[in-house]
Scaffold this active site. Structure first.
Site, PDB file in Angstrom:
ATOM      1  N   ARG A   1     103.206 100.535  19.355  1.00  0.00           N
ATOM      2  CA  ARG A   1     103.951  99.812  18.322  1.00  0.00           C
ATOM      3  C   ARG A   1     105.435  99.732  18.651  1.00  0.00           C
ATOM      4  O   ARG A   1     105.946  98.694  19.039  1.00  0.00           O
ATOM      5  CB  ARG A   1     103.730 100.486  16.951  1.00  0.00           C
ATOM      6  CG  ARG A   1     104.131  99.603  15.757  1.00  0.00           C
ATOM      7  CD  ARG A   1     105.612  99.596  15.435  1.00  0.00           C
ATOM      8  NE  ARG A   1     106.153 100.908  15.106  1.00  0.00           N
ATOM      9  CZ  ARG A   1     107.430 101.132  14.877  1.00  0.00           C
ATOM     10  NH1 ARG A   1     108.316 100.141  14.959  1.00  0.00           N
ATOM     11  NH2 ARG A   1     107.873 102.345  14.607  1.00  0.00           N
ATOM     12  N   ASP A   2     106.141 100.820  18.571  1.00  0.00           N
ATOM     13  CA  ASP A   2     107.583 100.800  18.792  1.00  0.00           C
ATOM     14  C   ASP A   2     107.924 100.464  20.234  1.00  0.00           C
ATOM     15  O   ASP A   2     108.993  99.938  20.522  1.00  0.00           O
ATOM     16  CB  ASP A   2     108.182 102.161  18.412  1.00  0.00           C
ATOM     17  CG  ASP A   2     109.692 102.113  18.294  1.00  0.00           C
ATOM     18  OD1 ASP A   2     110.234 101.042  17.978  1.00  0.00           O
ATOM     19  OD2 ASP A   2     110.342 103.150  18.517  1.00  0.00           O
TER      20      ASP A   2
ATOM     21  N   HIS B   1     112.358 111.326  16.250  1.00  0.00           N
ATOM     22  CA  HIS B   1     112.054 110.063  16.930  1.00  0.00           C
ATOM     23  C   HIS B   1     113.317 109.662  17.692  1.00  0.00           C
ATOM     24  O   HIS B   1     114.132 108.879  17.215  1.00  0.00           O
ATOM     25  CB  HIS B   1     111.681 108.995  15.895  1.00  0.00           C
ATOM     26  CG  HIS B   1     111.254 107.687  16.479  1.00  0.00           C
ATOM     27  ND1 HIS B   1     109.948 107.235  16.386  1.00  0.00           N
ATOM     28  CD2 HIS B   1     111.928 106.727  17.134  1.00  0.00           C
ATOM     29  CE1 HIS B   1     109.858 106.044  16.965  1.00  0.00           C
ATOM     30  NE2 HIS B   1     111.061 105.721  17.426  1.00  0.00           N
TER      31      HIS B   1
ATOM     32  N   HIS C   1     115.479 108.122  20.836  1.00  0.00           N
ATOM     33  CA  HIS C   1     115.544 107.198  21.968  1.00  0.00           C
ATOM     34  C   HIS C   1     116.407 107.816  23.063  1.00  0.00           C
ATOM     35  O   HIS C   1     117.221 108.709  22.807  1.00  0.00           O
ATOM     36  CB  HIS C   1     116.097 105.845  21.512  1.00  0.00           C
ATOM     37  CG  HIS C   1     115.113 105.043  20.727  1.00  0.00           C
ATOM     38  ND1 HIS C   1     115.068 103.671  20.758  1.00  0.00           N
ATOM     39  CD2 HIS C   1     114.119 105.413  19.876  1.00  0.00           C
ATOM     40  CE1 HIS C   1     114.106 103.230  19.968  1.00  0.00           C
ATOM     41  NE2 HIS C   1     113.526 104.268  19.416  1.00  0.00           N
TER      42      HIS C   1
ATOM     43  N   CYS D   1     115.784  99.673  21.542  1.00  0.00           N
ATOM     44  CA  CYS D   1     116.288  99.016  20.345  1.00  0.00           C
ATOM     45  C   CYS D   1     116.995  97.719  20.725  1.00  0.00           C
ATOM     46  O   CYS D   1     117.961  97.741  21.488  1.00  0.00           O
ATOM     47  CB  CYS D   1     117.267  99.929  19.596  1.00  0.00           C
ATOM     48  SG  CYS D   1     118.001  99.143  18.153  1.00  0.00           S
TER      49      CYS D   1
END
Length: 299
Positions: free
Chosen positions: A14-15, A205, A207, A238
């Site tokens: 998903r991400d 979570h 990055h 992102c």
């Protein structure tokens, strides 16, 4: 205080893939099935959002109809509104997730509403989830920095996380969306949130834009956090952060956890093979340092 058992939530399908331009529905289905064979017990497989806004997450219903579900594996999806929740419910999703931001500017730019308005949008989701006995996970973005506002006060992160938890989210995942945080900052943020939300209900979570994700996780493990989100092969990133290189790679996380003697249930060799395969399918470099190293070692 460091937990001995770590729950890994795999967010690559998903991400990760929502920001990969060359992914197809077939790639997504193949990836979910392969990840389920590595020992991962929670896979965020899709997002039930308008394909107008996130085209790479289109056909989430077809994905859930096509995957080979494994016993003991949770297959979850992001459902930011009641329409998405109803579609996810029809598709047989095990769990759903909603999201808010700790940054007012990011909320406006990303989902065109204020933080308060975003929370109001998913209140019907939480109500419907309770009715159908489906657990809801909450995300908070920009916990360690915002591309528009810069530094974010830990107290603001704690406030948003508390609202999500008290609204009914069983767990709140704290996201360093642009990957600028450092270990001391990450620990201070988690400590602030843990004063309002039980540490057992928090997840990370992070990055890896500035290469700090693993160090940040290690710092927060010492505070008792036991759930970590990660993405196989470091997929994703992102779109609002210049140079964002993706999520923390699951392979790198597993390698570190192995070194710390912490259990997690994931087979690193199988996981590396999955990361190498999806990277090849997408025509991209594997974003996992461990994946790259072990591939060279075995080739």
């Amino acid at each position: 205080m460091r937990p001995q058992r770590i729950q890994i939530v795999e967010v690559g399908p998903r991400d990760g893939l929502q920001n990969e331009p060359l992914s197809t529905l077939s790639d997504r289905i193949t990836l979910v099935n392969a990840l389920a064979g590595t020992g991962l017990s929670h896979i965020e497989a899709a997002s039930f959002v308008s394909p107008k806004w996130v085209p790479k997450m289109a056909d989430a219903d077809k994905l859930f109809a096509s995957i080979d579900r494994q016993a003991g594996v949770i297959y979850s999806a992001l459902t930011p509104n009641i329409k998405g929740f109803e579609a996810a419910l029809a598709a047989g999703v095990d769990q759903v997730a909603v999201f808010a931001s700790a940054s007012e500017s990011f909320s406006q730019k990303n989902i065109n509403c204020s933080i308060i308005e975003s929370i109001e949008r998913f209140e019907p989701v939480l109500a419907a989830a309770r009715q159908h006995n489906i657990r809801v996970r909450g995300y908070v973005s920009c916990t360690l920095g915002c591309p528009y506002e810069g530094a974010i006060a830990p107290a603001r992160v704690a406030e948003v996380a508390q609202v999500l938890f008290e609204a009914g989210c069983y767990e709140v995942s704290l996201g360093d969306t642009i990957g600028t945080g450092t270990p001391d900052q990450a620990a201070a943020m988690v400590e602030a949130v843990a004063a309002q939300v039980p540490i057992s209900a928090l997840a990370l979570h992070f990055h890896d834009t500035y290469g700090q994700a693993l160090a940040n996780v290690a710092a927060c493990l010492e505070l008792g956090v036991s759930t970590i989100d990660s993405s196989v092969a470091g997929l994703g990133g992102c779109p609002y952060a210049t140079g964002a290189s993706g999520n923390l790679a699951t392979e790198d996380l597993v390698y570190m956890l192995n070194g710390l003697g912490l259990s997690h249930g994931v087979d690193l060799t199988k996981l590396v093979a999955v990361g190498n395969d999806i990277s090849q399918r997408l025509g991209r470099k594997n974003g996992s340092k461990v994946g790259q190293a072990l591939r060279k070692k075995t080739s």
